[in-house]
Design a protein around this motif. Sequence first.
Motif, PDB file in Angstrom:
ATOM      1  N   TYR A   4       0.837  -1.204   0.000  1.00 49.70           N
ATOM      2  CA  TYR A   4       0.000   0.000   0.000  1.00 49.70           C
ATOM      3  C   TYR A   4       0.866   1.246   0.000  1.00 49.70           C
ATOM      4  O   TYR A   4       1.734   1.431   0.861  1.00 49.70           O
ATOM      5  CB  TYR A   4      -0.890  -0.003   1.248  1.00 49.70           C
ATOM      6  N   GLY A   6       2.046   4.716   0.804  1.00 53.37           N
ATOM      7  CA  GLY A   6       1.828   5.609   1.956  1.00 53.37           C
ATOM      8  C   GLY A   6       1.524   4.866   3.240  1.00 53.37           C
ATOM      9  O   GLY A   6       1.146   5.471   4.239  1.00 53.37           O
ATOM     10  N   VAL A  29      -8.285   8.523  11.152  1.00 53.80           N
ATOM     11  CA  VAL A  29      -9.260   9.106  10.218  1.00 53.80           C
ATOM     12  C   VAL A  29      -9.082   8.601   8.781  1.00 53.80           C
ATOM     13  O   VAL A  29     -10.041   8.516   8.017  1.00 53.80           O
ATOM     14  CB  VAL A  29      -9.160  10.655  10.251  1.00 53.80           C
ATOM     15  N   ARG A  35      -3.089  -0.811   9.499  1.00 57.72           N
ATOM     16  CA  ARG A  35      -1.988  -1.318  10.322  1.00 57.72           C
ATOM     17  C   ARG A  35      -1.694  -0.377  11.494  1.00 57.72           C
ATOM     18  O   ARG A  35      -1.337  -0.848  12.576  1.00 57.72           O
ATOM     19  CB  ARG A  35      -0.725  -1.622   9.532  1.00 57.72           C
ATOM     20  N   VAL A  36      -1.883   0.930  11.317  1.00 59.32           N
ATOM     21  CA  VAL A  36      -1.649   1.847  12.445  1.00 59.32           C
ATOM     22  C   VAL A  36      -2.753   1.629  13.496  1.00 59.32           C
ATOM     23  O   VAL A  36      -2.479   1.482  14.686  1.00 59.32           O
ATOM     24  CB  VAL A  36      -1.637   3.319  11.971  1.00 59.32           C
ATOM     25  N   ASN A  50     -11.214   4.634  10.389  1.00 58.64           N
ATOM     26  CA  ASN A  50     -12.116   5.141   9.347  1.00 58.64           C
ATOM     27  C   ASN A  50     -11.379   5.313   8.022  1.00 58.64           C
ATOM     28  O   ASN A  50     -10.226   5.735   7.984  1.00 58.64           O
ATOM     29  CB  ASN A  50     -12.680   6.509   9.760  1.00 58.64           C
ATOM     30  N   HIS A  52     -12.705   6.166   3.619  1.00 56.63           N
ATOM     31  CA  HIS A  52     -13.902   6.276   2.775  1.00 56.63           C
ATOM     32  C   HIS A  52     -13.991   5.182   1.698  1.00 56.63           C
ATOM     33  O   HIS A  52     -15.028   5.040   1.079  1.00 56.63           O
ATOM     34  CB  HIS A  52     -14.047   7.692   2.191  1.00 56.63           C
ATOM     35  N   ASN A  53     -12.938   4.426   1.491  1.00 57.33           N
ATOM     36  CA  ASN A  53     -13.022   3.343   0.500  1.00 57.33           C
ATOM     37  C   ASN A  53     -13.486   2.038   1.152  1.00 57.33           C
ATOM     38  O   ASN A  53     -13.096   1.724   2.283  1.00 57.33           O
ATOM     39  CB  ASN A  53     -11.676   3.155  -0.197  1.00 57.33           C
ATOM     40  N   TYR A  55     -12.766  -1.135   0.464  1.00 55.41           N
ATOM     41  CA  TYR A  55     -11.757  -2.174   0.750  1.00 55.41           C
ATOM     42  C   TYR A  55     -11.013  -1.837   2.050  1.00 55.41           C
ATOM     43  O   TYR A  55     -10.678  -2.725   2.837  1.00 55.41           O
ATOM     44  CB  TYR A  55     -10.782  -2.339  -0.436  1.00 55.41           C
ATOM     45  N   GLN A 184     -16.513   6.506   6.319  1.00 57.48           N
ATOM     46  CA  GLN A 184     -17.086   7.850   6.182  1.00 57.48           C
ATOM     47  C   GLN A 184     -16.078   8.789   5.527  1.00 57.48           C
ATOM     48  O   GLN A 184     -14.865   8.530   5.547  1.00 57.48           O
ATOM     49  CB  GLN A 184     -17.397   8.428   7.569  1.00 57.48           C
ATOM     50  N   ALA A 186     -13.755  11.878   5.682  1.00 59.05           N
ATOM     51  CA  ALA A 186     -12.945  12.284   6.832  1.00 59.05           C
ATOM     52  C   ALA A 186     -13.631  13.371   7.669  1.00 59.05           C
ATOM     53  O   ALA A 186     -13.651  13.303   8.906  1.00 59.05           O
ATOM     54  CB  ALA A 186     -11.592  12.779   6.335  1.00 59.05           C
ATOM     55  N   TYR A 199      -5.625  10.651  14.746  1.00 56.22           N
ATOM     56  CA  TYR A 199      -4.448  10.500  13.886  1.00 56.22           C
ATOM     57  C   TYR A 199      -4.869  10.746  12.436  1.00 56.22           C
ATOM     58  O   TYR A 199      -5.789  10.102  11.932  1.00 56.22           O
ATOM     59  CB  TYR A 199      -3.853   9.088  14.053  1.00 56.22           C
ATOM     60  N   ASP A 201      -3.643  10.783   8.507  1.00 64.83           N
ATOM     61  CA  ASP A 201      -2.625  10.422   7.513  1.00 64.83           C
ATOM     62  C   ASP A 201      -3.269  10.544   6.131  1.00 64.83           C
ATOM     63  O   ASP A 201      -3.539   9.544   5.465  1.00 64.83           O
ATOM     64  CB  ASP A 201      -2.141   8.990   7.785  1.00 64.83           C
ATOM     65  N   TYR A 209      -6.436   6.847  -4.262  1.00 67.58           N
ATOM     66  CA  TYR A 209      -6.355   5.487  -3.713  1.00 67.58           C
ATOM     67  C   TYR A 209      -7.352   4.560  -4.391  1.00 67.58           C
ATOM     68  O   TYR A 209      -7.078   3.384  -4.583  1.00 67.58           O
ATOM     69  CB  TYR A 209      -6.544   5.518  -2.195  1.00 67.58           C
ATOM     70  N   SER A 242     -11.441  12.215  -4.181  1.00 67.35           N
ATOM     71  CA  SER A 242     -11.172  12.724  -2.844  1.00 67.35           C
ATOM     72  C   SER A 242     -10.630  14.140  -2.966  1.00 67.35           C
ATOM     73  O   SER A 242      -9.718  14.393  -3.760  1.00 67.35           O
ATOM     74  CB  SER A 242     -10.135  11.842  -2.146  1.00 67.35           C
TER      75      SER A 242
HETATM   76  C1  LIG Z   1      -1.845   7.709   3.173  1.00 65.57           C
HETATM   77  S1  LIG Z   1      -3.200   6.599   3.110  1.00 65.57           S
HETATM   78  C2  LIG Z   1      -3.316   6.024   4.771  1.00 65.57           C
HETATM   79  C3  LIG Z   1      -2.343   4.909   5.047  1.00 65.57           C
HETATM   80  C4  LIG Z   1      -2.499   4.274   6.406  1.00 65.57           C
HETATM   81  N1  LIG Z   1      -2.116   5.163   7.477  1.00 65.57           N
HETATM   82  C5  LIG Z   1      -1.688   3.002   6.454  1.00 65.57           C
HETATM   83  O1  LIG Z   1      -0.677   2.955   7.195  1.00 65.57           O
HETATM   84  O2  LIG Z   1      -2.031   2.058   5.753  1.00 65.57           O
HETATM   85  C6  LIG Z   1      -4.566   7.682   2.961  1.00 65.57           C
HETATM   86  C7  LIG Z   1      -5.938   7.014   3.032  1.00 65.57           C
HETATM   87  O3  LIG Z   1      -6.937   8.048   2.996  1.00 65.57           O
HETATM   88  C8  LIG Z   1      -8.100   7.517   2.380  1.00 65.57           C
HETATM   89  N2  LIG Z   1      -8.897   8.681   1.951  1.00 65.57           N
HETATM   90  C9  LIG Z   1      -8.703   9.493   0.886  1.00 65.57           C
HETATM   91  N3  LIG Z   1      -9.594  10.499   0.868  1.00 65.57           N
HETATM   92  C10 LIG Z   1     -10.400  10.335   1.943  1.00 65.57           C
HETATM   93  C11 LIG Z   1     -11.516  11.056   2.460  1.00 65.57           C
HETATM   94  N4  LIG Z   1     -11.971  12.143   1.851  1.00 65.57           N
HETATM   95  N5  LIG Z   1     -12.111  10.601   3.597  1.00 65.57           N
HETATM   96  C12 LIG Z   1     -11.648   9.472   4.209  1.00 65.57           C
HETATM   97  N6  LIG Z   1     -10.604   8.738   3.749  1.00 65.57           N
HETATM   98  C13 LIG Z   1      -9.971   9.161   2.642  1.00 65.57           C
HETATM   99  C14 LIG Z   1      -7.569   6.642   1.267  1.00 65.57           C
HETATM  100  O4  LIG Z   1      -8.503   5.648   0.901  1.00 65.57           O
HETATM  101  C15 LIG Z   1      -6.284   6.074   1.887  1.00 65.57           C
HETATM  102  O5  LIG Z   1      -6.496   4.781   2.400  1.00 65.57           O
END
Ligand SMILES: C[S@@+](CC[C@H](N)C(=O)[O-])C[C@H]1O[C@@H](n2cnc3c(N)ncnc32)[C@H](O)[C@@H]1O
Length: 340
Positions: A4, A6, A29, A35-36, A50, A52-53, A55, A184, A186, A199, A201, A209, A242
């Motif tokens: 994955y 990021g 969020v 994993r975190v 949380n 929004h996708n 999977y 949901q 974010a 948290y 990210d 994504y 997004s």
């Molecule tokens: C950088 S990744 C997070 C990685 C995670 N911390 C990990 O260690 O696997 C960002 C995540 O934000 C989600 N995302 C993108 N836009 C979003 C939104 N508007 N609301 C909620 N989640 C969102 C994506 O599906 C993606 O899984």
Amino acid sequence: MIKYLGSKRTLIPHILKAIGTTPLRVLDVFSGTARVARACKVAGHQVIANDHNAYAATLARAYVQADRHRHHHAAVELVAELNATLPKPGYVTDRFCTKARFFTPENGARIDAVRDRIATMKLDDELEAIALVSLMEAADRVDSTCGVQMAYLKKWAARALQPMVLRVPELSDASRGVCMATQQEASLAVASHEVDVAYLDPPYNQHSYLGNYHIWETLVRWDQPETYGVAQKRIDCKTRKSAFNGKRSMYQALAEVIGQVQAKVILVSFSNEGYLRRDELEGLLSSRGAVTIEDHDYPRYVGARIGVFNPQGERVGQVSHVRNVEHLYRVAVTTDATTA
Ligand SMILES: C[S@@+](CC[C@H](N)C(=O)[O-])C[C@H]1O[C@@H](n2cnc3c(N)ncnc32)[C@H](O)[C@@H]1O
């Protein structure tokens, strides 16, 4: 766990340290692979994960919401049964093995048969999530990509030639209250949950994504969507966007989330390759309280280290650098700075 972009695997010890050892309520969020959030659960915190996708919400339902003591035995039997399912080509074989080449047709037929079997089993939500995660991870181990599903390799990756085998996901037990997975936006997630630590990210550039992991979205939803392009992406990749993937919209989207977080501490990880400048992010965060920053230097994701490829999987260029810096911001929220 799936490959994955990021993913914060290497940052986890620093995140846990920043949260501290007292059991707290933690909201992840943008949970991605979960994993975190899972690490926080294992460390004794009560976690809401949380994303929004679909999977990602499924990964969180299996790794954060579902408890090992309730599901492990059933999961062992379930995975054995799924591994015994006879291959039968279907949608995955057609789109991702014939029209595109993400998996061999033999493994495509296994994925199709297992996914159809899961759909007929009428499992409860958590056990179904465990089955889907087991399938997603098994398919990920035999894919022929550089880690994202925008393109596949021109020649089969060696791992793609192995037969796909499902394993039981490593579940964990909550020690402080019930943990939860939500799917949901974010801004809605932060407005819905009051916690000790939030948290964040978020995505940090234009790469969606949903587009990068469209096969997992399809496998989880099992909605057999219309597809387009060399990568056979789901048609809704064109419309489900997004705000965090737009250079201009990201600042506003993050400002909204940071402004609405209901937490005593906000943690944010953000890459130096992100759209937002450091001073912009620091400005947003300092409106909520005192900010401290740690910098961590990492190798970039594997695809970046291998090279630049076109949609046919041919190398078309070199990358400019192979390391990036991940900033970990910690905000001690001042009560009167809460905007809600
Ligand atoms: C950088 S990744 C997070 C990685 C995670 N911390 C990990 O260690 O696997 C960002 C995540 O934000 C989600 N995302 C993108 N836009 C979003 C939104 N508007 N609301 C909620 N989640 C969102 C994506 O599906 C993606 O899984």
